[in-house]
Motif scaffolding. Sequence first.
Motif, PDB file in Angstrom:
ATOM      1  N   ARG A 153      37.829  56.627  -8.236  1.00 37.97           N
ATOM      2  CA  ARG A 153      38.155  57.967  -7.469  1.00 37.97           C
ATOM      3  C   ARG A 153      38.713  58.795  -8.742  1.00 37.97           C
ATOM      4  N   ASP A 213      45.917  48.698  10.835  1.00 41.24           N
ATOM      5  CA  ASP A 213      46.726  48.574   9.973  1.00 41.24           C
ATOM      6  C   ASP A 213      47.504  49.761   9.627  1.00 41.24           C
ATOM      7  N   ARG A 226      48.362  52.145   6.439  1.00 40.08           N
ATOM      8  CA  ARG A 226      47.386  53.289   6.019  1.00 40.08           C
ATOM      9  C   ARG A 226      48.115  54.624   6.362  1.00 40.08           C
ATOM     10  N   ARG A 284      50.120  55.320   3.479  1.00 42.37           N
ATOM     11  CA  ARG A 284      49.072  55.384   2.115  1.00 42.37           C
ATOM     12  C   ARG A 284      48.532  56.873   2.322  1.00 42.37           C
ATOM     13  N   TYR A 290      48.428  59.827  -0.479  1.00 42.40           N
ATOM     14  CA  TYR A 290      47.448  60.357  -1.309  1.00 42.40           C
ATOM     15  C   TYR A 290      47.410  61.753  -0.976  1.00 42.40           C
ATOM     16  N   ARG A 319      49.935  63.382  -3.419  1.00 41.26           N
ATOM     17  CA  ARG A 319      49.637  63.067  -4.750  1.00 41.26           C
ATOM     18  C   ARG A 319      48.629  64.158  -5.175  1.00 41.26           C
TER      19      ARG A 319
END
Length: 413
Positions: free
Chosen positions: A41, A169, A172, A175, A179, A182
């Motif tokens: 990435r 999950d 995520r 998470r 992202y 960020r």
Amino acid sequence: MNLARQIEQYLPQPLLALVKDISGQAAKQRERVYLVGGVVRDLLLGYPNFDLDLVVEGDAVRLAQRVAETGQARLLAHHRFGTAKLRYENFILDLATARKETYARPGALPAVTPGTLKDDLIRRDFSINAMAISLAPNDYGELIDTHQGRTDLEHRLIRILHPGSFTDDATRILRAVCYEQRFGFKFETQTARLLKRGIPMLDTISGDRIRHELEHIFEEKRPELVIKRLGDLGALHRIHSSLAGDGWIAEKFDKARRHKKPAQLPPLYFCFLVYSFSENELGQFLTRLNLPAKLSRIMRDTLHLKTSLRLLDRPSLKHSEIHCLLREYQPLAIQANAMATESPTARRSLQLFLTKLRYVRTSLDGEELKKLGISAGPEMGKVLERLHKAKLDGEVRTRADEKKLALSLSPKL
Ligand code: ATP
């Protein structure tokens, strides 16, 4: 798409030589090695990232063992998970056997079996993290992008790989926001809908895993953006009903970053996160996240000291009084309060303790007091304490001053 040229430009030469060597050794056993996840990435985005994750179609641990035998790497192998770490002087490489995962129930850790690269990619969180680059000699540099990761990168989108992803999950969710903030990306429409719907599933995640993701967030350049967004989405509230991602937290996070070393930041961030909590709420939070004892102590001290700050809000306090009020607290708890308090007087006292008072020692020690005829035991303890106080308050400066005071204090002499 072939990225061979980009890899050669992107990776430092010594690191490139290492991965090529590993891939060459794998090829001899008819195994294949791929670069995966964040590095692919970031290579496509042009961001530096030399934390390389390698996936092996084959046996990652055996491959790492062979590499370690012939090179200068130290090996740390986890046979049970099929993973290995190779530690070189300047780099660390993570190798993992390609794996397939199935979730027995939401939030549980998945059951893992060896699989193909495709299996390994589909178990990942988002399309932008689910790309690989082949390092095998016959198709070196080839991008494997089975989930439109490159298109999503171009469109600046975070997209889950299947509708059950957040239910399987819910870490995520944390998470995804990480992202999003960020990179300044957006959630793809269905991902946004499922993320909001999945927030109650955070209840299924163990404290250790939530803590791990918070620690991951605290490594971000601006974690307050992630915290604020998680607050707006209602995810923080789900972790603990009193958690909020407000402007106060953002301001304190920023302040901590300007003044503190990176290693001190995560504990300070944790302290600011719970600064408005009652002791009872803190207890619930510590239990929910299963926080380690040392950090728990810092957080408890922070709240306890917060309730005593008014005692420090007096300009006339002697240095020995400041010392007495603060000496039992963890330094980071004092630091958190120095950054949090609105009172300039209290802040000055807290800073004075951290920078000076806590290091003040008497010149005379027990042995020297014995030589002066002061016997060990409670009497000596009292003399030492009095000397320390006098030193803090500037009543004694030299060794001779201390000797004089010690002799005057001891009734036996
Ligand atoms: P970055 O935050 O830059 O991605 P990182 O490589 O340290 O850095 P990790 O959290 O170590 O990120 O994750 C590595 C890879 O493992 C991710 O790119 C992702 O593909 C996968 N991964 C990690 N956590 C999960 C998860 N909960 N579900 C699915 N895949 C995950």
